[in-house]
Design a protein around this motif. Structure first.
Motif, PDB file in Angstrom:
ATOM      1  N   GLY A  40       5.869   5.448  -0.684  1.00 24.18           N
ATOM      2  CA  GLY A  40       4.971   4.328  -1.156  1.00 24.18           C
ATOM      3  C   GLY A  40       3.464   4.579  -1.582  1.00 24.18           C
ATOM      4  N   ASN A  41       2.729   3.793  -2.250  1.00 27.04           N
ATOM      5  CA  ASN A  41       1.310   4.227  -2.696  1.00 27.04           C
ATOM      6  C   ASN A  41       0.282   3.625  -1.428  1.00 27.04           C
ATOM      7  OD1 ASN A  41       1.877   5.032  -5.465  1.00 27.04           O
ATOM      8  ND2 ASN A  41       2.552   3.078  -5.755  1.00 27.04           N
ATOM      9  N   ILE A  42      -0.686   4.264  -1.212  1.00 24.13           N
ATOM     10  CA  ILE A  42      -1.500   3.737  -0.438  1.00 24.13           C
ATOM     11  C   ILE A  42      -2.795   3.220  -1.350  1.00 24.13           C
ATOM     12  CG2 ILE A  42      -3.433   4.327   1.351  1.00 24.13           C
ATOM     13  CD1 ILE A  42      -1.144   6.352   2.254  1.00 24.13           C
ATOM     14  N   PHE A  43      -2.983   1.960  -1.486  1.00 24.09           N
ATOM     15  CA  PHE A  43      -4.371   1.531  -2.289  1.00 24.09           C
ATOM     16  C   PHE A  43      -5.345   1.462  -1.345  1.00 24.09           C
ATOM     17  CE2 PHE A  43      -0.541   0.404  -4.736  1.00 24.09           C
ATOM     18  CZ  PHE A  43      -0.778   0.723  -5.886  1.00 24.09           C
ATOM     19  N   ILE A  44      -6.795   1.713  -1.639  1.00 21.66           N
ATOM     20  CA  ILE A  44      -7.916   1.669  -1.085  1.00 21.66           C
ATOM     21  C   ILE A  44      -8.902   1.162  -1.916  1.00 21.66           C
ATOM     22  CG2 ILE A  44      -8.472   4.159  -1.116  1.00 21.66           C
ATOM     23  CD1 ILE A  44      -9.377   3.652   1.776  1.00 21.66           C
ATOM     24  N   MET A  45      -9.740   0.561  -1.401  1.00 21.89           N
ATOM     25  CA  MET A  45     -11.002  -0.351  -2.145  1.00 21.89           C
ATOM     26  C   MET A  45     -12.016  -0.566  -1.475  1.00 21.89           C
ATOM     27  SD  MET A  45      -8.822  -3.637  -2.647  1.00 21.89           S
ATOM     28  CE  MET A  45      -7.870  -4.186  -1.127  1.00 21.89           C
ATOM     29  N   GLY A  46     -13.267  -0.838  -2.004  1.00 22.24           N
ATOM     30  CA  GLY A  46     -14.640  -1.370  -1.511  1.00 22.24           C
ATOM     31  C   GLY A  46     -15.521  -1.393  -2.325  1.00 22.24           C
ATOM     32  N   ASN A  47     -16.652  -1.859  -1.805  1.00 24.28           N
ATOM     33  CA  ASN A  47     -17.900  -1.992  -2.819  1.00 24.28           C
ATOM     34  C   ASN A  47     -19.051  -1.328  -2.245  1.00 24.28           C
ATOM     35  OD1 ASN A  47     -17.204  -4.497  -4.508  1.00 24.28           O
ATOM     36  ND2 ASN A  47     -16.525  -5.378  -2.453  1.00 24.28           N
ATOM     37  N   GLY A  48     -19.881  -0.758  -3.131  1.00 29.71           N
ATOM     38  CA  GLY A  48     -20.998  -0.039  -2.715  1.00 29.71           C
ATOM     39  C   GLY A  48     -20.588   1.215  -1.959  1.00 29.71           C
ATOM     40  N   GLY A  49     -21.247   1.361  -0.862  1.00 35.76           N
ATOM     41  CA  GLY A  49     -20.964   2.509   0.253  1.00 35.76           C
ATOM     42  C   GLY A  49     -19.617   2.561   0.565  1.00 35.76           C
ATOM     43  N   ARG A  72       3.947  14.866  -2.058  1.00 35.86           N
ATOM     44  CA  ARG A  72       2.596  14.475  -1.827  1.00 35.86           C
ATOM     45  C   ARG A  72       2.144  13.091  -1.496  1.00 35.86           C
ATOM     46  NH1 ARG A  72      -0.785  18.882  -3.994  1.00 35.86           N
ATOM     47  NH2 ARG A  72       0.835  20.934  -3.969  1.00 35.86           N
ATOM     48  N   PHE A  73       1.114  12.820  -0.898  1.00 43.75           N
ATOM     49  CA  PHE A  73       0.391  11.516  -0.741  1.00 43.75           C
ATOM     50  C   PHE A  73      -0.005  11.000  -2.024  1.00 43.75           C
ATOM     51  CE2 PHE A  73       0.078  12.937   3.582  1.00 43.75           C
ATOM     52  CZ  PHE A  73       0.072  11.925   4.397  1.00 43.75           C
ATOM     53  N   LYS A  74       0.299   9.752  -2.227  1.00 42.65           N
ATOM     54  CA  LYS A  74      -0.040   8.840  -3.186  1.00 42.65           C
ATOM     55  C   LYS A  74      -1.207   7.870  -3.100  1.00 42.65           C
ATOM     56  CE  LYS A  74       4.417   7.757  -4.561  1.00 42.65           C
ATOM     57  NZ  LYS A  74       5.162   7.138  -5.131  1.00 42.65           N
ATOM     58  N   CYS A  75      -2.392   8.390  -2.920  1.00 44.29           N
ATOM     59  CA  CYS A  75      -3.412   7.448  -2.328  1.00 44.29           C
ATOM     60  C   CYS A  75      -4.412   7.330  -3.695  1.00 44.29           C
ATOM     61  CB  CYS A  75      -4.034   8.197  -1.205  1.00 44.29           C
ATOM     62  SG  CYS A  75      -5.526   7.417  -0.423  1.00 44.29           S
ATOM     63  N   ILE A  76      -4.566   5.808  -3.976  1.00 49.23           N
ATOM     64  CA  ILE A  76      -5.288   5.509  -4.767  1.00 49.23           C
ATOM     65  C   ILE A  76      -6.424   4.466  -4.749  1.00 49.23           C
ATOM     66  CG2 ILE A  76      -4.971   4.455  -7.319  1.00 49.23           C
ATOM     67  CD1 ILE A  76      -2.024   4.921  -6.904  1.00 49.23           C
ATOM     68  N   CYS A  77      -7.439   5.179  -5.190  1.00 52.80           N
ATOM     69  CA  CYS A  77      -8.776   4.264  -5.001  1.00 52.80           C
ATOM     70  C   CYS A  77      -8.982   3.262  -6.194  1.00 52.80           C
ATOM     71  CB  CYS A  77     -10.182   5.120  -4.509  1.00 52.80           C
ATOM     72  SG  CYS A  77     -11.535   4.226  -4.692  1.00 52.80           S
ATOM     73  N   ILE A  78      -8.946   2.082  -6.214  1.00 48.15           N
ATOM     74  CA  ILE A  78      -8.781   1.101  -7.136  1.00 48.15           C
ATOM     75  C   ILE A  78     -10.355   0.626  -7.480  1.00 48.15           C
ATOM     76  CG2 ILE A  78      -6.404   0.476  -7.016  1.00 48.15           C
ATOM     77  CD1 ILE A  78      -7.192  -2.154  -5.715  1.00 48.15           C
ATOM     78  N   ASN A  79     -11.302   1.150  -6.822  1.00 52.53           N
ATOM     79  CA  ASN A  79     -12.542   0.938  -7.391  1.00 52.53           C
ATOM     80  C   ASN A  79     -12.941   1.890  -8.328  1.00 52.53           C
ATOM     81  OD1 ASN A  79     -13.193   1.511  -4.190  1.00 52.53           O
ATOM     82  ND2 ASN A  79     -14.512   2.822  -5.484  1.00 52.53           N
ATOM     83  N   ASP A  80     -12.122   3.006  -8.711  1.00 51.64           N
ATOM     84  CA  ASP A  80     -12.435   4.139  -9.320  1.00 51.64           C
ATOM     85  C   ASP A  80     -12.418   4.040 -10.826  1.00 51.64           C
ATOM     86  OD1 ASP A  80     -13.411   5.598  -7.490  1.00 51.64           O
ATOM     87  OD2 ASP A  80     -11.854   6.941  -7.035  1.00 51.64           O
ATOM     88  N   ASN A  81     -11.807   3.067 -11.231  1.00 55.72           N
ATOM     89  CA  ASN A  81     -11.316   2.498 -12.787  1.00 55.72           C
ATOM     90  C   ASN A  81     -12.261   1.684 -13.220  1.00 55.72           C
ATOM     91  OD1 ASN A  81     -10.320   2.029 -15.068  1.00 55.72           O
ATOM     92  ND2 ASN A  81      -8.014   2.003 -14.568  1.00 55.72           N
ATOM     93  N   LEU A  82     -13.390   2.398 -13.707  1.00 51.63           N
ATOM     94  CA  LEU A  82     -14.752   1.699 -14.371  1.00 51.63           C
ATOM     95  C   LEU A  82     -14.081   0.610 -15.507  1.00 51.63           C
ATOM     96  CD1 LEU A  82     -17.526   4.037 -13.653  1.00 51.63           C
ATOM     97  CD2 LEU A  82     -17.003   2.091 -12.216  1.00 51.63           C
TER      98      LEU A  82
END
Length: 202
Positions: A40-49, A72-82
């Protein structure tokens, strides 16, 4: 300049480590490992820091925790897609920037992790609410009183410290500890490129 502010901050940070709920960190680590095992995918997100921490964590798991593994790990930061963030914020609302992306990608075998110091960031709250409505496992890392995120998430890593900078520091420590646990579990004595597990000064 007087260095008392530096000493005071570092001392407060050291004391705050005791507030990290180790049992909840272990629960999150287990959830991340199980998500990996299910491909599965690991989605991670946050604002600012918190967004910077989310990006850091994704990098750690895409490379550091995955190096040497066939799977491999499928870890995706969804605040990276500006471009996606700005389009959603401009055309829909800033509160929808994470939820709308999850609608494109997330499914039942995934894990959605939200970082929010206050626990009340509306865009993180909305993403967690949507994920739960789809029966997707959720986790939240918070500070202060935990806020809505701590109430919503299936796994709540709440650090009850009313200092945003220290909360952000400890959130990164949480993920570094998880990365260490998982890499030792999967790779044993070969914990990935660049990993050093001896903190003694050389």
């Amino acid at each position: 300049m007087n260095h008392n502010a530096i000493s005071k901050y570092l001392n407060a940070s050291q004391a705050a480590v005791d507030y990290i709920p180790v049992d909840k960190v272990h629960q999150l680590a287990t959830a991340m490992l199980r998500t990996y095992e299910k491909k599965g995918n690991i989605f991670i997100m946050g604002n600012g820091g918190s967004g910077a921490t989310a990006s850091h964590v994704a990098g750690d798991f895409v490379k550091g925790a995955s190096f040497g593994l066939e799977k491999r790990f499928k870890c995706i930061c969804i605040n990276d897609n500006l471009p996606a963030l700005m389009a959603i914020a401009n055309d829909i609302s800033y509160e929808a920037i994470f939820e709308e992306q999850l609608k494109n990608f997330a499914s039942k075998d995934d894990l959605v992790i939200g970082l929010s110091g206050s626990g009340n960031s509306a865009n993180v709250v909305n993403a967690l609410v949507w994920a739960k409505s789809q029966k997707i496992l959720t986790a939240a890392l918070t500070g202060y009183k935990g806020g809505k995120c701590a109430e919503i998430a299936d796994i709540s890593v709440h650090i009850p410290i009313s200092d945003m900078e220290i909360v952000e520091d400890l959130h990164l420590m949480v993920f570094h500890s998880i990365k260490r646990m998982i890499t030792l579990e999967l790779l044993g004595d070969n914990p990935g490129m660049g990993a050093v597990y001896d903190a003694r000064i050389r």
